[in-house]
Scaffold this motif. Structure first.
Motif, PDB file in Angstrom:
ATOM      1  N   TYR A 101     -59.534 -25.590 -16.264  1.00 58.24           N
ATOM      2  CA  TYR A 101     -58.800 -24.952 -17.008  1.00 58.24           C
ATOM      3  C   TYR A 101     -57.210 -24.936 -17.344  1.00 58.24           C
ATOM      4  O   TYR A 101     -56.446 -24.001 -16.967  1.00 58.24           O
ATOM      5  CB  TYR A 101     -59.168 -24.447 -17.976  1.00 58.24           C
ATOM      6  CG  TYR A 101     -60.812 -24.786 -18.532  1.00 58.24           C
ATOM      7  CD1 TYR A 101     -61.262 -25.733 -18.855  1.00 58.24           C
ATOM      8  CD2 TYR A 101     -62.229 -23.928 -17.312  1.00 58.24           C
ATOM      9  CE1 TYR A 101     -62.061 -26.412 -19.269  1.00 58.24           C
ATOM     10  CE2 TYR A 101     -63.133 -25.350 -17.317  1.00 58.24           C
ATOM     11  CZ  TYR A 101     -63.191 -25.379 -18.939  1.00 58.24           C
ATOM     12  OH  TYR A 101     -65.485 -26.220 -18.648  1.00 58.24           O
ATOM     13  N   LEU A 102     -56.310 -25.977 -17.489  1.00 53.45           N
ATOM     14  CA  LEU A 102     -54.244 -26.069 -17.618  1.00 53.45           C
ATOM     15  C   LEU A 102     -54.406 -25.299 -18.793  1.00 53.45           C
ATOM     16  O   LEU A 102     -53.453 -24.715 -18.965  1.00 53.45           O
ATOM     17  CB  LEU A 102     -54.801 -27.633 -17.612  1.00 53.45           C
ATOM     18  CG  LEU A 102     -55.391 -28.685 -16.587  1.00 53.45           C
ATOM     19  CD1 LEU A 102     -54.440 -30.340 -16.866  1.00 53.45           C
ATOM     20  CD2 LEU A 102     -54.620 -27.908 -15.166  1.00 53.45           C
ATOM     21  N   HIS A 128     -60.097 -16.218 -12.385  1.00 51.08           N
ATOM     22  CA  HIS A 128     -58.972 -15.470 -13.423  1.00 51.08           C
ATOM     23  C   HIS A 128     -57.863 -16.493 -12.547  1.00 51.08           C
ATOM     24  O   HIS A 128     -57.915 -15.862 -10.752  1.00 51.08           O
ATOM     25  CB  HIS A 128     -58.990 -14.321 -13.873  1.00 51.08           C
ATOM     26  CG  HIS A 128     -59.014 -14.123 -15.129  1.00 51.08           C
ATOM     27  ND1 HIS A 128     -59.708 -14.360 -16.137  1.00 51.08           N
ATOM     28  CD2 HIS A 128     -61.165 -13.283 -14.914  1.00 51.08           C
ATOM     29  CE1 HIS A 128     -60.687 -14.001 -16.475  1.00 51.08           C
ATOM     30  NE2 HIS A 128     -61.518 -13.065 -15.833  1.00 51.08           N
ATOM     31  N   ALA A 129     -56.277 -16.417 -12.707  1.00 51.66           N
ATOM     32  CA  ALA A 129     -55.481 -17.165 -12.248  1.00 51.66           C
ATOM     33  C   ALA A 129     -54.878 -16.183 -11.887  1.00 51.66           C
ATOM     34  O   ALA A 129     -54.473 -16.855 -10.585  1.00 51.66           O
ATOM     35  CB  ALA A 129     -54.575 -18.085 -13.441  1.00 51.66           C
ATOM     36  N   GLU A 130     -54.395 -14.986 -12.187  1.00 54.98           N
ATOM     37  CA  GLU A 130     -54.468 -14.217 -12.293  1.00 54.98           C
ATOM     38  C   GLU A 130     -54.496 -13.600 -10.662  1.00 54.98           C
ATOM     39  O   GLU A 130     -54.239 -12.785  -9.239  1.00 54.98           O
ATOM     40  CB  GLU A 130     -54.096 -12.268 -12.428  1.00 54.98           C
ATOM     41  CG  GLU A 130     -55.536 -12.421 -13.044  1.00 54.98           C
ATOM     42  CD  GLU A 130     -55.674 -13.610 -14.749  1.00 54.98           C
ATOM     43  OE1 GLU A 130     -56.651 -12.795 -15.643  1.00 54.98           O
ATOM     44  OE2 GLU A 130     -55.094 -13.872 -15.046  1.00 54.98           O
ATOM     45  N   ASP A 131     -55.957 -13.548  -9.801  1.00 56.85           N
ATOM     46  CA  ASP A 131     -57.066 -13.308  -9.040  1.00 56.85           C
ATOM     47  C   ASP A 131     -56.860 -14.417  -7.960  1.00 56.85           C
ATOM     48  O   ASP A 131     -56.559 -14.025  -6.448  1.00 56.85           O
ATOM     49  CB  ASP A 131     -58.070 -13.278  -9.377  1.00 56.85           C
ATOM     50  CG  ASP A 131     -58.482 -11.880 -10.229  1.00 56.85           C
ATOM     51  OD1 ASP A 131     -57.750 -11.416 -10.313  1.00 56.85           O
ATOM     52  OD2 ASP A 131     -58.920 -11.451 -11.438  1.00 56.85           O
ATOM     53  N   VAL A 181     -53.739 -24.189  -8.730  1.00 57.39           N
ATOM     54  CA  VAL A 181     -52.397 -24.693  -9.460  1.00 57.39           C
ATOM     55  C   VAL A 181     -50.956 -24.148  -8.593  1.00 57.39           C
ATOM     56  O   VAL A 181     -51.054 -25.064  -7.308  1.00 57.39           O
ATOM     57  CB  VAL A 181     -52.074 -24.596 -10.279  1.00 57.39           C
ATOM     58  CG1 VAL A 181     -50.771 -25.372 -10.430  1.00 57.39           C
ATOM     59  CG2 VAL A 181     -53.739 -24.891 -11.749  1.00 57.39           C
ATOM     60  N   ARG A 182     -51.243 -22.941  -7.959  1.00 57.29           N
ATOM     61  CA  ARG A 182     -50.145 -22.168  -7.417  1.00 57.29           C
ATOM     62  C   ARG A 182     -49.568 -23.037  -5.734  1.00 57.29           C
ATOM     63  O   ARG A 182     -49.479 -23.049  -5.124  1.00 57.29           O
ATOM     64  CB  ARG A 182     -49.506 -20.892  -7.636  1.00 57.29           C
ATOM     65  CG  ARG A 182     -48.152 -20.537  -6.931  1.00 57.29           C
ATOM     66  CD  ARG A 182     -48.344 -18.926  -7.817  1.00 57.29           C
ATOM     67  NE  ARG A 182     -49.843 -17.854  -7.266  1.00 57.29           N
ATOM     68  CZ  ARG A 182     -49.928 -17.896  -5.778  1.00 57.29           C
ATOM     69  NH1 ARG A 182     -49.099 -17.749  -4.754  1.00 57.29           N
ATOM     70  NH2 ARG A 182     -51.182 -16.158  -5.882  1.00 57.29           N
ATOM     71  N   THR A 183     -51.281 -21.597  -5.512  1.00 49.79           N
ATOM     72  CA  THR A 183     -51.483 -22.097  -3.542  1.00 49.79           C
ATOM     73  C   THR A 183     -51.657 -23.956  -3.391  1.00 49.79           C
ATOM     74  O   THR A 183     -51.935 -23.905  -2.258  1.00 49.79           O
ATOM     75  CB  THR A 183     -52.850 -21.338  -3.542  1.00 49.79           C
ATOM     76  OG1 THR A 183     -53.587 -21.752  -4.258  1.00 49.79           O
ATOM     77  CG2 THR A 183     -52.438 -20.018  -3.783  1.00 49.79           C
ATOM     78  N   ARG A 184     -52.471 -24.473  -4.258  1.00 51.16           N
ATOM     79  CA  ARG A 184     -52.520 -25.850  -3.986  1.00 51.16           C
ATOM     80  C   ARG A 184     -53.810 -25.901  -3.085  1.00 51.16           C
ATOM     81  O   ARG A 184     -53.573 -26.582  -2.410  1.00 51.16           O
ATOM     82  CB  ARG A 184     -51.178 -26.859  -3.970  1.00 51.16           C
ATOM     83  CG  ARG A 184     -49.549 -26.818  -4.743  1.00 51.16           C
ATOM     84  CD  ARG A 184     -49.294 -28.012  -4.526  1.00 51.16           C
ATOM     85  NE  ARG A 184     -49.311 -28.957  -4.421  1.00 51.16           N
ATOM     86  CZ  ARG A 184     -49.244 -30.059  -5.234  1.00 51.16           C
ATOM     87  NH1 ARG A 184     -48.600 -29.477  -6.565  1.00 51.16           N
ATOM     88  NH2 ARG A 184     -49.441 -31.243  -5.158  1.00 51.16           N
ATOM     89  N   PRO A 206     -53.666 -20.185 -19.022  1.00 45.37           N
ATOM     90  CA  PRO A 206     -54.065 -21.495 -17.819  1.00 45.37           C
ATOM     91  C   PRO A 206     -54.149 -21.100 -16.711  1.00 45.37           C
ATOM     92  O   PRO A 206     -53.970 -19.861 -15.731  1.00 45.37           O
ATOM     93  CB  PRO A 206     -52.598 -21.582 -18.114  1.00 45.37           C
ATOM     94  CG  PRO A 206     -52.399 -21.200 -19.743  1.00 45.37           C
ATOM     95  CD  PRO A 206     -52.647 -19.907 -19.676  1.00 45.37           C
ATOM     96  N   HIS A 207     -54.741 -22.109 -16.133  1.00 48.67           N
ATOM     97  CA  HIS A 207     -55.103 -22.407 -14.637  1.00 48.67           C
ATOM     98  C   HIS A 207     -56.599 -21.794 -13.994  1.00 48.67           C
ATOM     99  O   HIS A 207     -56.762 -21.069 -13.139  1.00 48.67           O
ATOM    100  CB  HIS A 207     -54.372 -21.828 -13.517  1.00 48.67           C
ATOM    101  CG  HIS A 207     -53.252 -22.804 -13.912  1.00 48.67           C
ATOM    102  ND1 HIS A 207     -51.761 -22.285 -13.259  1.00 48.67           N
ATOM    103  CD2 HIS A 207     -52.798 -23.768 -14.744  1.00 48.67           C
ATOM    104  CE1 HIS A 207     -51.203 -23.349 -13.597  1.00 48.67           C
ATOM    105  NE2 HIS A 207     -51.561 -24.519 -14.290  1.00 48.67           N
TER     106      HIS A 207
END
Length: 643
Positions: free
Chosen positions: A476-477, A512-515, A519-522, A568-569
């Protein structure tokens, strides 16, 4: 003794049905064409995703009041609607008053207790007149994207009563003289969200009711009213006779089984159990659900008409799959269903929304109960829960978005049969819908489907293999709120039959994106056990340390967090249950097992453990180089057979 339809001579047939056999057959086929034509028109022109991408609607034709509204034809669409719609038409029209109807009317009703299903599933009913009298009704039951309530789009197992559930519409006139009734439209649009989609959908539904009416009137103009009414009776009599014949072929006896779902949306202290006692005598059957758990405290309940549908679908699957599903199919079937259970809920506290989660186990309980009576004809269980995911949020420009039944574990495997291996990507037995296209999802929503694949060794092993579990990841963006509803994860739903093994358990996780920010790691989330260490469990039987699926582990409750709020993410991962196998796995041809290993339905280790087949080679690096070690296989199978 009743004379079979095939044994009626021409004069007897004409006297009974007001038409010759050929004409009655043509009109019966014509009615099936009409409802399918109506559905095609709606599918091609619908605006909302739930209709356009999911096929969440059905069409029927019913006879007039003096015939007691027999449902003579149904569309090839959502089966869980079909068993409710004969009573939905009868109850709606009788309450509104057939004497109050006139040409150009459309009457609606969405009350789960009057008409079945849930409040989003509105019945749109149009009377068809000839020579000044009602001769038929064309009906479209179509899911509306929202009908108000505390949860956008409605899909949640946490609503506690009918007031939280959404707008209930008693039998109400929507069109009079083919003109919209403004007060009815205002009632809907003053309570529902996403009305910019609801309005064109309703107009499209109306247009296809007109199409159905036109086609019926053309048939009547050609063949006459009496022939048309006779064809309605004939269609239902064909179904009744086919089911009666199929029932007579089952051994007489009493058959019992239990099934259930994990819990409701309050806490996990109550597991809801279905008890069914089936008594079969001659060409009749009684299904007694006495002893079933009381109605649930939240909206996982089903109504009596939903349970009736599940019984009909189960018996059509098992013993009478070849003839059309009309109201006549129930003629020799009696259902004993005490009020106030979680499959016969009553208002206001017995909220009905996720009704299929409760009636799916009804179907599986019938499968279980009749397994021995059916012998080789038994059918394995499916993945058991639609695992509905419902999410919504707001885009940067302020536009609201919603996704429902697109990005969860809604599609999965069936159970195997005598005929062969099961399909691995379908929808639960009571449904019959499309799989929303990934391109459509990603073009309309701030979501990306990252992964949708089968899981090795998740199928129920058997002479014929069950379908493989489906693993699905969705990114989810934007920020969003989510309702997740996996309700059959404590025990396998994919029951094995005729010596087959049951399928594996499923589960749901949130990353969760913080875990883990893909997107960041691709990098996609992996599928090895290590990846779950940073996951937040949503539902399933999991090892509390590793958070991997473990049938002997700890149950993680689906509504421990009623609403998941994500940044997001975030990524949701759904793993469905596996489908049940059919027949002894040791009787499966080793070459078929080898093909399963090549196609990654089964691992090399799984072939050895579950089928006693020793495979050499590597399916990843040299799939066509796999070989069966025949001597080692003979030894291994002898070892397993001796256990």
């Amino acid at each position: 003794m009743t004379v079979s339809l095939k044994d009626l001579d021409d004069a007897q047939f004409a006297e009974r049905y007001g038409a010759d056999r050929f004409t009655a057959t043509v009109l019966s086929s014509r009615m099936r064409y009409i409802v399918q034509h109506m559905c095609t028109g709606l599918l091609n022109n619908a605006f909302s995703l739930i209709l356009r991408d999911w096929y969440d609607f059905a069409a029927t034709i019913s006879g007039p009041p003096e015939q007691n509204y027999p449902m003579s034809s149904v569309s090839n669409s959502l089966a869980m609607f079909l068993g409710t719609m004969s009573e939905a038409v009868r109850n709606t029209i009788e309450e509104y008053g057939p004497e109050n109807l006139r040409p150009g009317d459309v009457v609606i009703c969405n009350d789960p207790y009057r008409a079945g299903n849930h409040v989003n599933d509105i019945c749109f009913i149009r009377p068809v007149f000839a020579d000044g009298r009602i001769i038929s009704f064309v009906t479209l039951r179509a899911h509306q994207l929202d009908m108000g309530g505390v949860v956008p789009a409605g899909f949640s197992g946490t609503k506690r009563n009918v007031y939280e559930n959404g707008l209930v519409i008693a039998p109400t006139l929507l069109y009079r003289d083919d003109k919209p009734v403004k007060s009815a439209f205002n009632l809907i649009f003053d309570n529902a969200r996403y009305c910019a989609l609801l309005l064109p959908d309703i107009k499209t539904i109306y247009a296809n009711l007109l199409l159905g009416e036109q086609l019926i009137q053309e048939s009547v103009a050609r063949y006459g009213v009496e022939a048309y009414l006779g064809a309605i009776r004939y269609s239902t009599d064909v179904s009744a006779e086919a089911m009666s014949t199929a029932l007579a072929e089952l051994p007489d006896g009493v058959y019992e089984a239990e099934e259930g779902i994990d819990c409701d949306g309050i806490d996990d202290s109550v597991e809801y159990r279905i008890k069914v006692r089936i008594t079969k005598a001659g060409h009749r059957m009684e299904l007694d659900f006495s002893g079933t758990s009381p109605q649930a405290r939240t909206s996982i309940n089903a109504g009596i008409l939903d349970t009736k549908t599940a019984v009909g679908v189960a018996l059509k699957f098992l013993i009478d799959p070849a003839t059309p599903f009309t109201s006549g199919a129930y003629r020799d079937i009696d259902i004993v269903l005490p009020a106030g259970t979680f499959i016969s809920a009553t208002p206001p506290d017995g909220a009905v929304f996720l009704y299929w989660e409760s009636t799916g186990p009804v179907l599986l309980a019938v499968f279980r109960a009749l397994e021995k009576a059916l012998g080789r004809k038994a059918v394995g269980g499916d993945y058991g829960s639609l695992n509905i995911h419902n999410a919504n949020g707001v885009l940067e420009d302020g536009t609201p978005w919603v996704t429902t039944a697109q990005c969860g574990g809604e599609h999965g495997p069936w159970g195997a049969t005598e005929a062969g291996d099961a399909d691995s990507y379908s929808v639960v037995y009571q449904a019959n819908n499309l799989d929303p296209a990934t391109e459509a999802i990603e073009s309309e929503l701030p979501a990306v489907v990252l992964r949708k694949e089968y899981v090795p060794d998740s199928s129920g092993a058997g002479t014929n293999r069950g379908g493989a579990a489906v693993l699905k990841d969705t990114l989810y963006l934007t920020a969003a709120e989510h309702w997740s509803s996996p309700l059959h994860t404590k025990s396998p739903s994919g029951l094995g039959v005729y010596g087959g093994k049951s399928g594996a358990l499923g589960a749901t996780w949130l990353f969760h994106a913080e875990d883990r920010d893909v997107v960041r790691t691709r990098e996609l989330l992996g599928t090895s056990d290590e990846v779950y260490a940073c996951a937040t469990p949503v539902a399933g039987m999991l090892d509390p340390e590793t958070k991997c699926v473990d049938p002997d582990g700890e149950y993680f409750y689906f509504a421990s967090t009623p609403v998941w709020h994500t940044k997001p993410h975030a990524v949701f991962r759904y793993l469905t249950n596996g489908g049940g196998g059919w027949g002894n796995p040791l009787d499966r041809d080793p070459e078929r097992v080898k093909r399963d290993v090549r196609d990654e339905y089964v691992t090399v280790e799984g072939a050895y453990r579950d089928y006693g087949v020793v495979i050499t080679g590597d399916p990843r690096t040299d799939p066509e180089g796999l070989r069966v070690d025949e001597e080692a296989t003979r030894r291994r199978r002898a070892e397993l057979a001796a256990q």
